[in-house]
Design a protein around this motif. Structure first.
Motif, PDB file in Angstrom:
ATOM      1  N   ALA A  86       8.771-100.693-123.382  1.00 29.06           N
ATOM      2  CA  ALA A  86       7.459-100.049-123.244  1.00 29.06           C
ATOM      3  C   ALA A  86       6.421-101.090-122.843  1.00 29.06           C
ATOM      4  O   ALA A  86       5.575-100.846-121.972  1.00 29.06           O
ATOM      5  CB  ALA A  86       7.070 -99.366-124.555  1.00 29.06           C
ATOM      6  N   THR A  87       6.489-102.251-123.457  1.00 25.48           N
ATOM      7  CA  THR A  87       5.562-103.328-123.112  1.00 25.48           C
ATOM      8  C   THR A  87       5.778-103.781-121.667  1.00 25.48           C
ATOM      9  O   THR A  87       4.813-104.015-120.931  1.00 25.48           O
ATOM     10  CB  THR A  87       5.747-104.511-124.084  1.00 25.48           C
ATOM     11  OG1 THR A  87       5.567-104.038-125.421  1.00 25.48           O
ATOM     12  CG2 THR A  87       4.757-105.628-123.804  1.00 25.48           C
ATOM     13  N   ILE A 116      16.302 -96.083-124.837  1.00 26.86           N
ATOM     14  CA  ILE A 116      15.541 -96.986-123.949  1.00 26.86           C
ATOM     15  C   ILE A 116      14.912 -96.210-122.799  1.00 26.86           C
ATOM     16  O   ILE A 116      13.708 -96.348-122.520  1.00 26.86           O
ATOM     17  CB  ILE A 116      16.466 -98.109-123.429  1.00 26.86           C
ATOM     18  CG1 ILE A 116      16.743 -99.082-124.569  1.00 26.86           C
ATOM     19  CG2 ILE A 116      15.838 -98.808-122.224  1.00 26.86           C
ATOM     20  CD1 ILE A 116      17.839-100.071-124.274  1.00 26.86           C
ATOM     21  N   TYR A 117      15.702 -95.373-122.133  1.00 26.32           N
ATOM     22  CA  TYR A 117      15.145 -94.705-120.954  1.00 26.32           C
ATOM     23  C   TYR A 117      14.256 -93.524-121.317  1.00 26.32           C
ATOM     24  O   TYR A 117      13.329 -93.203-120.577  1.00 26.32           O
ATOM     25  CB  TYR A 117      16.255 -94.342-119.955  1.00 26.32           C
ATOM     26  CG  TYR A 117      16.669 -95.575-119.181  1.00 26.32           C
ATOM     27  CD1 TYR A 117      15.849 -96.095-118.196  1.00 26.32           C
ATOM     28  CD2 TYR A 117      17.844 -96.256-119.496  1.00 26.32           C
ATOM     29  CE1 TYR A 117      16.182 -97.261-117.512  1.00 26.32           C
ATOM     30  CE2 TYR A 117      18.191 -97.419-118.823  1.00 26.32           C
ATOM     31  CZ  TYR A 117      17.362 -97.917-117.828  1.00 26.32           C
ATOM     32  OH  TYR A 117      17.672 -99.073-117.153  1.00 26.32           O
ATOM     33  N   SER A 118      14.494 -92.903-122.457  1.00 20.30           N
ATOM     34  CA  SER A 118      13.527 -91.857-122.830  1.00 20.30           C
ATOM     35  C   SER A 118      12.197 -92.506-123.222  1.00 20.30           C
ATOM     36  O   SER A 118      11.126 -91.940-122.992  1.00 20.30           O
ATOM     37  CB  SER A 118      14.078 -90.932-123.924  1.00 20.30           C
ATOM     38  OG  SER A 118      13.984 -91.535-125.182  1.00 20.30           O
ATOM     39  N   THR A 119      12.263 -93.713-123.754  1.00 20.90           N
ATOM     40  CA  THR A 119      11.015 -94.422-124.050  1.00 20.90           C
ATOM     41  C   THR A 119      10.248 -94.751-122.766  1.00 20.90           C
ATOM     42  O   THR A 119       9.044 -94.491-122.671  1.00 20.90           O
ATOM     43  CB  THR A 119      11.307 -95.722-124.827  1.00 20.90           C
ATOM     44  OG1 THR A 119      11.964 -95.382-126.054  1.00 20.90           O
ATOM     45  CG2 THR A 119      10.026 -96.481-125.128  1.00 20.90           C
ATOM     46  N   GLN A 150      11.933-109.731-113.609  1.00 24.19           N
ATOM     47  CA  GLN A 150      11.409-110.548-114.712  1.00 24.19           C
ATOM     48  C   GLN A 150      10.952-109.671-115.885  1.00 24.19           C
ATOM     49  O   GLN A 150      10.282-110.158-116.795  1.00 24.19           O
ATOM     50  CB  GLN A 150      10.196-111.369-114.236  1.00 24.19           C
ATOM     51  CG  GLN A 150      10.428-112.222-112.999  1.00 24.19           C
ATOM     52  CD  GLN A 150      11.484-113.292-113.230  1.00 24.19           C
ATOM     53  OE1 GLN A 150      11.475-113.936-114.276  1.00 24.19           O
ATOM     54  NE2 GLN A 150      12.403-113.437-112.284  1.00 24.19           N
ATOM     55  N   GLY A 151      11.266-108.390-115.832  1.00 20.07           N
ATOM     56  CA  GLY A 151      10.832-107.503-116.912  1.00 20.07           C
ATOM     57  C   GLY A 151       9.355-107.210-116.864  1.00 20.07           C
ATOM     58  O   GLY A 151       8.702-107.045-117.900  1.00 20.07           O
ATOM     59  N   GLY A 198      -1.891 -96.482-128.421  1.00 20.27           N
ATOM     60  CA  GLY A 198      -0.687 -95.663-128.554  1.00 20.27           C
ATOM     61  C   GLY A 198       0.204 -96.133-129.680  1.00 20.27           C
ATOM     62  O   GLY A 198      -0.108 -97.115-130.361  1.00 20.27           O
ATOM     63  N   ARG A 199       1.288 -95.434-129.901  1.00 22.23           N
ATOM     64  CA  ARG A 199       2.286 -95.807-130.892  1.00 22.23           C
ATOM     65  C   ARG A 199       3.582 -95.095-130.547  1.00 22.23           C
ATOM     66  O   ARG A 199       3.586 -94.187-129.715  1.00 22.23           O
ATOM     67  CB  ARG A 199       1.831 -95.494-132.318  1.00 22.23           C
ATOM     68  CG  ARG A 199       1.420 -94.047-132.555  1.00 22.23           C
ATOM     69  CD  ARG A 199       1.036 -93.797-134.008  1.00 22.23           C
ATOM     70  NE  ARG A 199       2.213 -93.771-134.843  1.00 22.23           N
ATOM     71  CZ  ARG A 199       2.380 -94.510-135.933  1.00 22.23           C
ATOM     72  NH1 ARG A 199       1.425 -95.300-136.344  1.00 22.23           N
ATOM     73  NH2 ARG A 199       3.500 -94.431-136.626  1.00 22.23           N
ATOM     74  N   ILE A 200       4.653 -95.489-131.193  1.00 17.04           N
ATOM     75  CA  ILE A 200       5.945 -94.849-130.945  1.00 17.04           C
ATOM     76  C   ILE A 200       6.531 -94.356-132.255  1.00 17.04           C
ATOM     77  O   ILE A 200       6.438 -95.039-133.278  1.00 17.04           O
ATOM     78  CB  ILE A 200       6.904 -95.824-130.221  1.00 17.04           C
ATOM     79  CG1 ILE A 200       8.202 -95.121-129.824  1.00 17.04           C
ATOM     80  CG2 ILE A 200       7.190 -97.060-131.057  1.00 17.04           C
ATOM     81  CD1 ILE A 200       9.055 -95.926-128.835  1.00 17.04           C
ATOM     82  N   ASP A 201       7.053 -93.154-132.244  1.00 16.52           N
ATOM     83  CA  ASP A 201       7.695 -92.565-133.419  1.00 16.52           C
ATOM     84  C   ASP A 201       8.965 -91.854-132.985  1.00 16.52           C
ATOM     85  O   ASP A 201       9.214 -91.667-131.800  1.00 16.52           O
ATOM     86  CB  ASP A 201       6.745 -91.565-134.090  1.00 16.52           C
ATOM     87  CG  ASP A 201       5.536 -92.253-134.690  1.00 16.52           C
ATOM     88  OD1 ASP A 201       5.615 -92.674-135.853  1.00 16.52           O
ATOM     89  OD2 ASP A 201       4.519 -92.390-133.974  1.00 16.52           O
ATOM     90  N   LEU A 202       9.728 -91.430-133.974  1.00 18.22           N
ATOM     91  CA  LEU A 202      10.949 -90.677-133.689  1.00 18.22           C
ATOM     92  C   LEU A 202      10.650 -89.184-133.645  1.00 18.22           C
ATOM     93  O   LEU A 202       9.805 -88.688-134.386  1.00 18.22           O
ATOM     94  CB  LEU A 202      11.993 -90.959-134.774  1.00 18.22           C
ATOM     95  CG  LEU A 202      12.583 -92.375-134.745  1.00 18.22           C
ATOM     96  CD1 LEU A 202      13.408 -92.622-135.997  1.00 18.22           C
ATOM     97  CD2 LEU A 202      13.434 -92.598-133.496  1.00 18.22           C
TER      98      LEU A 202
END
Lengths: 490, 490
Positions: free
Chosen positions: B208-209, B250-253, B436-437, B218-222
């Motif tokens: 995400a970064t 990873i890809y849904s994020t 390089q991400g 923002g934030r991430i949760d399940l």
């Protein structure tokens, strides 16, 4: 549909919206991204404006006039809606919305000032809050006492003068007990060791379960200042972890379980009505306090907790349950209200009560507050405040406009003292359960005699009917003197 | 104040309340205690009623008639408010509130039926939702096509007939490519290994970064079904963890980061106006897809991810970045839309598009849906559905009343194909950064050319002005054929 039915249908929606606004407040203090502060202030202000419009809707006046309540429940709903209507109608929409927005922002500013130890960054905002609160109080008081008008929102049917009399009666015995304790030869050990956050939170969850917290209708999160939030099917608690001090996390959790369980314990038929919430902040605090102190800090539960903590943490320095019980109830000089022991807690309240009366009356200005706080703290506790986060910045209340709220904590302690006497008489073997980590017999007595009634009975009547005696500070003071004389060999 | 100013002030409050309602939806799907379902339904219904009242407030009609917009921004605000006013005014308050309440409950029932694999527990509720949606569509369509009336909510200015033509044009090339791939000699390895949840979530945060997600807003949760939620200063993402399949998380994020970044990338001046949100679901999906696929599943980023995953997980069975890239893009028969590869994804959409048109028209009943789904799946994918959670119960959409939403996913893929061509031309060294991400050069191009405009330009005009060419499925199909021919040596 009768006028009462119309009133109730309208009120049910207002209650639902008010519950949404409360959930938004929870979100802000637990999970909201920090960059969302301004947006949230606008959202809160919009909700507040909708709520204010509904609370002052002229149809309420018509329905109230035409309503013919058929029983005690309906009568009480009419009374409570009428009370809220008359209060809300006195506060202009512009002021209500400005208060919501200003306090939402002020809370963020307070949190930052507290983290940075910079009261000067917060006091100008507090001054804005104060001006708005004085304006609100003047609108509500209608010529009467400003502070009483605010107090009425948290503890109906009580005046500051009555509270001052009560506090004056309590202070000498509390001060004498505190001084005896601090001068005693035998002083309990402090708890030392390594207490990782995750283990503390696991223990906190275990304790919440021991006190009957209903996880299917709640959850626990971290917050700067622990609070509980929500009603009916969804009352959430928060806690905080100070790694070297696990009692902080554990007992603040039990405390919030008391608050949440009160809301969750109300008769479900009262949901979405004005009866579907705790009747006053004092009664609320009586529940959190009796969970936390009279049950949670008693010898029986402490023994059980001693075993749990010995298992959970390596190398506890205390190896004996009696010593552990003394440690749980250790009285030391301290700055922080929420960490104060049962003996000194009410002295912290008395300080705030006097200062906030002066702030509201205008006898004290926000810019002089640090000095006033520090001088009063030195006088009452014989200790100089070392830094603002240990002084005037420690509590969230004033930033969010909660003036008139603090004294209800001490009232709650008084109520808890009364309830504890009655509960122990009715459930003589409560300690046997508590020693097994099961508070349910006490919780059930409280649910039956206090919690389930919600807003049906006014605060004093509720406590007096539950205890079958008049409210008095004596049971609390007797309990404290007895308990601490034993612990400290006085 | 001019009529336009009055309109805007009113609208800003409506937008704030609508943002509160969205936050409530987030709460329900991430953190809400499971016992609070009924209460939340009442709360959502109350919010929906307030919003509906505001959206149909007769003053809007008067302000619209009197408004004299001074520039493109004001004109577009007037147009969008007018569109919403005319749609909302057609839906009776009773229906809007019933829809909000029924779908809020239906979502819980769907989740339980999905967990228990019991579609029969959900279909009667779906039937209720359908009846309400048909009623809503009839009110909106005003004699026109029911499905188009619903579609218009998600992708304005597009009809089901146009989409059907587009899908008919895409299907043969997608099916041919899929069949060639599945028949190829060279098949990429599956990823196997031990992928603990916490490590997956840490990697998801790193990704995400890499795609520029702004954690301060923002934030991430399940969540059961990943989604993003919120706007302006507060747009949150969710993800899920399927332990054996880390690419899922990873890809849904990265996908949800695309959605959230669109909202967070909009010109802040548009906040609290109808311009302050993604202009259509198709454009929204173009952002999530180009983040996830054209950038996230490209060779360059896959090489970087290979190194991160090799470091994070012990014993990855794939030890070469080219093989890893093939694995990331592995095409296999599968049941689940959200896990589908880029080649088959749109085929999953076409199935849903046809079924939901039949559900809305009444040609198909809810009670026959399982059979219809399974028959169609067998026909399109040559595989029999093995269990309901892999079939008709896999998506949340219908339970919450989102009919007309599915085709916008495929439209988003088409838009992403167009945007990718233009982005690659404008940022020729994008792959060097991705290796390089760091997706920022692509993200910045998208922010500048798509995201910042919010609702200012209609969907097609926005894409066509960003790409300087007409919308066509060709870029997507060319990209897919080129990419997968190389991976599979076709």
């Amino acid at each position: 549909m009768s006028a009462f039915d119309d009133l109730l249908a309208f009120q049910r929606q207002t209650e639902a919206l008010s519950s949404v606004a409360e959930r938004l407040g929870w979100d802000q203090e637990t999970v909201m991204p920090r960059g969302a502060t301004e947006q949230r202030a606008d959202e809160m202000a919009a909700m507040e404006e909708v709520l204010h419009e509904r609370r002052t809707d002229p149809r309420i006046g018509e329905w109230l006039a035409a309503a013919r309540p058929q029983n005690q429940v309906e009568q009480r709903i009419v009374d409570l809606v009428g009370r809220d209507f008359s209060r809300s109608s006195r506060v202009p929409a512009r002021l209500a919305s400005e208060l919501a927005k200003t306090t939402s922002l002020a809370q963020g500013i307070w949190a930052e000032a507290r983290a940075n130890e910079t009261p000067e960054d917060f006091l100008p905002t507090l001054d804005q809050v104060l001006m708005l609160k004085r304006e609100e109080a003047a609108a509500l008081a209608d010529g009467g006492d400003l502070y009483d008008a605010l107090l009425d929102d948290y503890e109906p049917d009580t005046t500051a003068a009555e509270i001052a009399v009560l506090f004056d009666a309590m202070r000498p015995r509390l001060v004498a007990l505190r001084d005896e304790i601090l001068g005693a030869d035998h002083q309990p050990q402090a708890l030392t060791g390594h207490f990782p956050q995750e283990t503390q939170l696991r223990l906190a969850r275990t304790c919440a379960t021991a006190f009957g917290y209903d996880w299917s209708r709640g959850r626990i999160d971290l917050a700067v200042h622990p609070f509980s939030s929500g009603r009916w099917q969804d009352s959430r608690i928060t806690t905080r972890v100070v790694e070297p001090e696990p009692f902080n996390c554990i007992y603040s959790t039990i405390h919030e379980v008391g608050h949440s369980s009160y809301e969750l314990g109300i008769d479900p038929d009262y949901a979405f009505t004005p009866l579907g919430r705790g009747v006053s902040m004092g009664v609320h605090e009586s529940q959190s306090r009796i969970y936390e102190n009279q049950m949670g800090r008693g010898r029986a539960f402490a023994g059980w907790l001693f075993n749990r903590m010995s298992d959970a943490f390596d190398g506890l320095n205390i190896t004996d349950p009696d010593a552990f019980y003394s440690t749980v109830n250790r009285v030391t000089p301290g700055y922080i209200r929420t960490e104060a022991d049962e003996v000194q807690y009410n002295l912290h309240i008395m300080l705030r009560f006097d200062l906030e009366r002066d702030l509201i009356s205008g006898r004290l200005d926000a810019e002089d507050l640090v000095e006033a706080w520090n001088a009063r703290f030195l006088k009452d506790f014989d200790v100089a405040v070392d830094r603002p986060a240990n002084g005037v910045l420690q509590d969230v209340h004033w930033s969010v406009g909660l003036f008139g709220y603090f004294p209800t904590y001490a009232l709650g302690n008084v109520y808890a003292g009364c309830l504890n006497d009655a509960m122990r008489n009715a459930v003589p073997d409560l300690n046997e359960s508590l020693a097994q980590g099961d508070a349910s017999p006490g919780v059930e007595w409280l649910r039956e005699n206090v919690q389930r009634h919600g807003g049906l009975l006014p605060p004093r009547q509720l406590i007096e009917s539950a205890t079958e005696s008049l409210i008095s500070p004596e049971p609390l003071l007797d309990y404290l003197e007895d308990k601490f004389s034993r612990i400290y060999d006085l």
